[in-house]
Design a protein around this motif. Structure first.
Motif: not given
Lengths: 538, 83
Positions: A477, A527, B36-37, B39-42, B45-46, B49, B56-58, B61
């Motif tokens: 994206x 966040x 979740x913040x 950093x944690x969000x990424x 997602x990783x 995956x 999962x895309x934007x 979220x």
């Protein structure tokens, strides 16, 4: 706002461009890989200075209200700005002009307030206001300009406590000549317990000015001494006051707090040793440390023993040692950095490292800018499996006034395009952000800088996917958005608001809405959603 | 028996993302709780995956669809069915 709620002073933080929501003749183009800079192109930054002002005036018995208009307008697209401001009737309006990127927003907001409340005086202050004080005075709506970094006496005088003519830095009717206050120590003290309970993100200021003089920074030691009246370029806060401030963060009711350590106070090992237990006692989860000088083994051991997780933001600036040295990062080379990173990950469990590389620096050619992304990949590969990330940060929209590079442009290979208030305000409303940049370098023209930034940003995204730092879907994206931005910029190239057709205007509007919605989502639904009311008084 | 997506996510958060974090209710707001913040969000997602093979895309979220373990699990399961 009811009359009983009206404050003595209403502090306002405008967006970069006041009517950004309606502008279809400015492309608020995305840049960076999406994470490097957490503000949108309207710069809805956290006005920490406002909070210090509110605390300082409270000690004089005055009530201050803070409105972050930039964030409000971003999060509430339907907000009726004149309607909101019409209900505000403070004794004094204060408009923050800390960052130059707010030039248009400041001027337009002052004009709007003059229209709505011609009877209420208005004062503009902040770092950029200090640099441009002569030009601000006399503009529509601006009654007073407050220059320098000690605003409390001037504001107190405007509210009736103290003589206007004796308030240093103040200019306007009845005021003196605006001589800047000389600052030797910094006595503003923040009580964070007064901030909304859901806010869990805090900043710590250990003084004014800075210990460092980064070439591109208008708030560094040299600039603070030369332009801002800060003796020796840095005026520290008394240690007991600083510790009390940190204790108030610890006492704040939020859970799993984040604290950003500004101004490198943590380089003082004894101070770091005193601060960590305070933060631990208050459920602080992460301490952001901006690392200019690599922290010693003793520092790292201290951090390693603490339950507070450090996020080490290494402002490397460039992979090229010549450039690093010019920017003020000449004290360590690649070998030292690598050894230090090994040390960090072995001594500090839970540490996260972020490395920041800048675009728009002296000696940086097009190939050099792309090499920054390449170096980022080298770091990501070398530290595979470690919590290390790399970010590219293009310097935009302006080279900071007061910075060494700005003050001596020829010496450092810069050419400046705008140097006055109207120029900056106009620059912010240019259709193509290339035309709004206030600089180019001998090595990279504005013409080439923009596409180079997008190429470097795209390369960085790809490197992050290849090294397992970024999820594939998100990366896809981002790459698509970068491509779309470049394509749209290409089609806008050479056009003016007069020659911009309705079809392209619609496309610009749709694009901008997407950019703003993305940032509003971060504020509202992601966040950062609690930042919405950051520092606002409720 | 295969573990549920919720169980795997919950264990990942408590053991890898935030070691020592207390047991998580699958309807707890992860942002509100400070789990979740950005950093944690990424990282989540990783993890999703790699572990479940879904992307999962934007658009996924938003706070309405990515705030609790139950919501994330529902997204993962829905994507899994589509594949």
């Amino acid at each position: 706002m009811s009359s009983a709620e009206q404050p003595d002073l209403l502090l306002l933080h405008p967006p970069a461009v006041l009517d950004f929501r309606r502008r279809d003749d400015i492309l608020f183009a995305c840049l960076s890989d999406g994470d490097a800079v957490s503000v949108s192109p309207i710069f809805e930054m956290h006005p920490i200075g406002f909070h210090a002002i509110a605390a300082g005036l409270a000690r004089h018995g005055f009530r201050t209200t803070i409105l972050n208009l930039a964030t409000r307008m971003l999060c509430e697209p339907g907000l009726d700005l004149p309607g909101l401001l019409r209900t505000c009737r403070p004794r004094l309006f204060g408009v923050g002009f800390q960052w130059l990127a707010h030039a248009q927003g400041v001027l337009a907001l002052c004009e709007l307030l003059a229209e709505l409340h011609p009877d209420i005086p208005l004062v503009v202050g902040g770092l950029a206001a200090t640099h441009l004080r002569d030009e601000l005075l006399g503009r529509t709506g601006i009654s007073y300009v407050l220059a320098g970094l000690d605003p409390i006496p001037g504001l107190a005088a405007l509210l009736g406590r103290g003589r206007l003519d004796l308030a240093l830095g103040l200019r306007g009717p009845g005021a003196g000549d605006g001589t800047l206050p000389r600052i030797r120590c910094y006595d503003a003290e923040l009580d964070w317990t007064s901030v909304a309970p859901e806010v869990n993100f805090f900043l710590t200021l250990s003084g004014v000015g800075c210990e460092y003089s980064c070439g591109y920074c208008g708030g560094g030691r040299a600039a603070a001494a030369k332009h801002l009246g800060v003796e020796a370029g840095f005026a520290p806060k008394a240690r007991p006051a600083f510790l009390r401030e940190l204790a108030s963060i610890a006492a704040h009711p939020a859970k799993r707090k984040r604290v950003v350590a500004l101004q490198h106070w943590f380089e003082d090992k004894d101070l770091l040793a005193a601060v960590l237990p305070v933060l631990e006692s208050g459920d602080v989860r992460t301490l952001h440390l901006t690392v200019h000088r690599l922290l010693s083994e003793e520092h790292l051991r201290l951090l390693g023993r603490s339950s507070v997780r450090p996020l080490l933001e290494v402002t490397l600036d460039s992979h090229d040692p010549r450039i690093r040295a010019l920017c003020g990062r000449g004290e360590y080379g690649e070998r030292e950095l690598e050894a230090w990173l090994d040390q960090v990950f072995s001594l500090v469990p839970g540490a996260v490292v972020e490395i920041y590389l800048m675009l728009g620096l002296p000696y940086q050619t097009e190939a050099g800018a792309l090499a920054e992304a390449g170096y980022g990949r080298v770091l990501l590969e070398r530290h595979a499996g470690r919590p290390l990330d790399v970010f590219l940060c293009p310097m935009r929209p302006f080279l900071d006034p007061g910075s060494v590079f700005h003050d001596q442009p020829e010496k450092f290979g810069y050419r400046l395009f705008y140097r006055d208030l109207d120029g900056y305000a106009r620059a912010l409303t240019r259709l193509h952000w290339r035309d709004g940049l206030n600089y180019e370098t001998r090595w990279l023209s504005r013409e080439r800088f923009v596409p180079t930034c997008y190429r470097a940003a795209a390369a960085m995204v790809e490197h992050k996917v290849a090294t397992g730092r970024l999820p594939t879907a998100i990366a896809g994206e981002r790459l698509e958005f970068l491509r779309r931005t470049e394509d749209l910029l290409d089609r806008l190239d050479g056009l003016t608001p007069e020659t911009l057709g309705e079809k392209l205007r619609r496309e610009v509007r749709t694009y901008n809405d997407q950019v703003f919605a993305g940032h509003a989502l971060r504020r509202d639904g992601g966040p950062g959603r609690l930042y919405r009311y950051w520092f606002e008084t409720r | 028996m295969d573990e549920s997506v919720s169980t795997v996510l919950s264990r990942y958060i408590r053991e890898d993302l935030l070691p020592g974090f207390p047991a998580l209710d699958e309807n707890l707001s992860l942002f509100e709780a400070g789990v979740l913040d950005s950093l944690a969000l990424i990282k989540v997602l990783l993890f999703v995956e790699r572990r479940f093979g879904v992307r999962l895309g934007m658009k996924d979220l938003s706070l309405a669809s990515f705030d609790t373990i139950a919501q994330i699990a529902a997204l993962v399961e829905a994507q899994g069915k589509d594949r």
